[in-house]
Write a protein that holds these residues in place. Sequence first.
Motif, PDB file in Angstrom:
ATOM      1  N   LYS A  44       0.809  -1.221   0.000  1.00 18.42           N
ATOM      2  CA  LYS A  44       0.000   0.000   0.000  1.00 18.42           C
ATOM      3  C   LYS A  44       0.844   1.274   0.000  1.00 18.42           C
ATOM      4  O   LYS A  44       0.591   2.222   0.739  1.00 18.42           O
ATOM      5  N   PHE A  45       1.859   1.288  -0.872  1.00 19.14           N
ATOM      6  CA  PHE A  45       2.658   2.495  -1.036  1.00 19.14           C
ATOM      7  C   PHE A  45       1.769   3.590  -1.612  1.00 19.14           C
ATOM      8  O   PHE A  45       1.015   3.346  -2.555  1.00 19.14           O
ATOM      9  N   PRO A  46       1.836   4.810  -1.075  1.00 20.59           N
ATOM     10  CA  PRO A  46       1.026   5.901  -1.628  1.00 20.59           C
ATOM     11  C   PRO A  46       1.459   6.218  -3.056  1.00 20.59           C
ATOM     12  O   PRO A  46       2.655   6.182  -3.363  1.00 20.59           O
ATOM     13  N   SER A  47       0.523   6.536  -3.906  1.00 23.21           N
ATOM     14  CA  SER A  47       0.852   6.786  -5.312  1.00 23.21           C
ATOM     15  C   SER A  47       1.640   8.074  -5.507  1.00 23.21           C
ATOM     16  O   SER A  47       2.402   8.194  -6.445  1.00 23.21           O
ATOM     17  N   GLY A  48       1.509   9.039  -4.621  1.00 22.10           N
ATOM     18  CA  GLY A  48       2.190  10.317  -4.798  1.00 22.10           C
ATOM     19  C   GLY A  48       3.541  10.417  -4.115  1.00 22.10           C
ATOM     20  O   GLY A  48       4.159  11.477  -4.130  1.00 22.10           O
ATOM     21  N   ILE A  49       4.040   9.327  -3.553  1.00 23.22           N
ATOM     22  CA  ILE A  49       5.309   9.366  -2.831  1.00 23.22           C
ATOM     23  C   ILE A  49       6.461   9.606  -3.806  1.00 23.22           C
ATOM     24  O   ILE A  49       6.456   9.089  -4.917  1.00 23.22           O
ATOM     25  N   SER A  50       7.427  10.408  -3.389  1.00 25.04           N
ATOM     26  CA  SER A  50       8.567  10.689  -4.267  1.00 25.04           C
ATOM     27  C   SER A  50       9.394   9.417  -4.444  1.00 25.04           C
ATOM     28  O   SER A  50       9.389   8.526  -3.586  1.00 25.04           O
ATOM     29  N   ILE A  51      10.098   9.346  -5.545  1.00 28.07           N
ATOM     30  CA  ILE A  51      10.896   8.152  -5.817  1.00 28.07           C
ATOM     31  C   ILE A  51      11.976   7.976  -4.753  1.00 28.07           C
ATOM     32  O   ILE A  51      12.261   6.861  -4.324  1.00 28.07           O
TER      33      ILE A  51
END
Length: 82
Positions: A44-51
Amino acid sequence: VHRSLGVHISFVRSVTMDGWYPKQIAKMKNGGNRRLREFMRKQKFPSGISIKDKYHQKALELYRENLAAVCQGEAPRAIPLA
């Protein structure tokens, strides 16, 4: 972007322009983008997280450790869901 993370986090290779070591081929066969994306979805990694933030998560550290173990013929450890 991946190159800026460092080779201990992510490595980028061209299929036609770069040479590949057996260890790198094993990592791509046992890991690769599809399996990593599936792992991140399950975690469930957030889609907007920076690389940068994405690749410095504890879950991905464990993923890399498991991938290395599998490539050496060892059994992977269970990674708890986030």
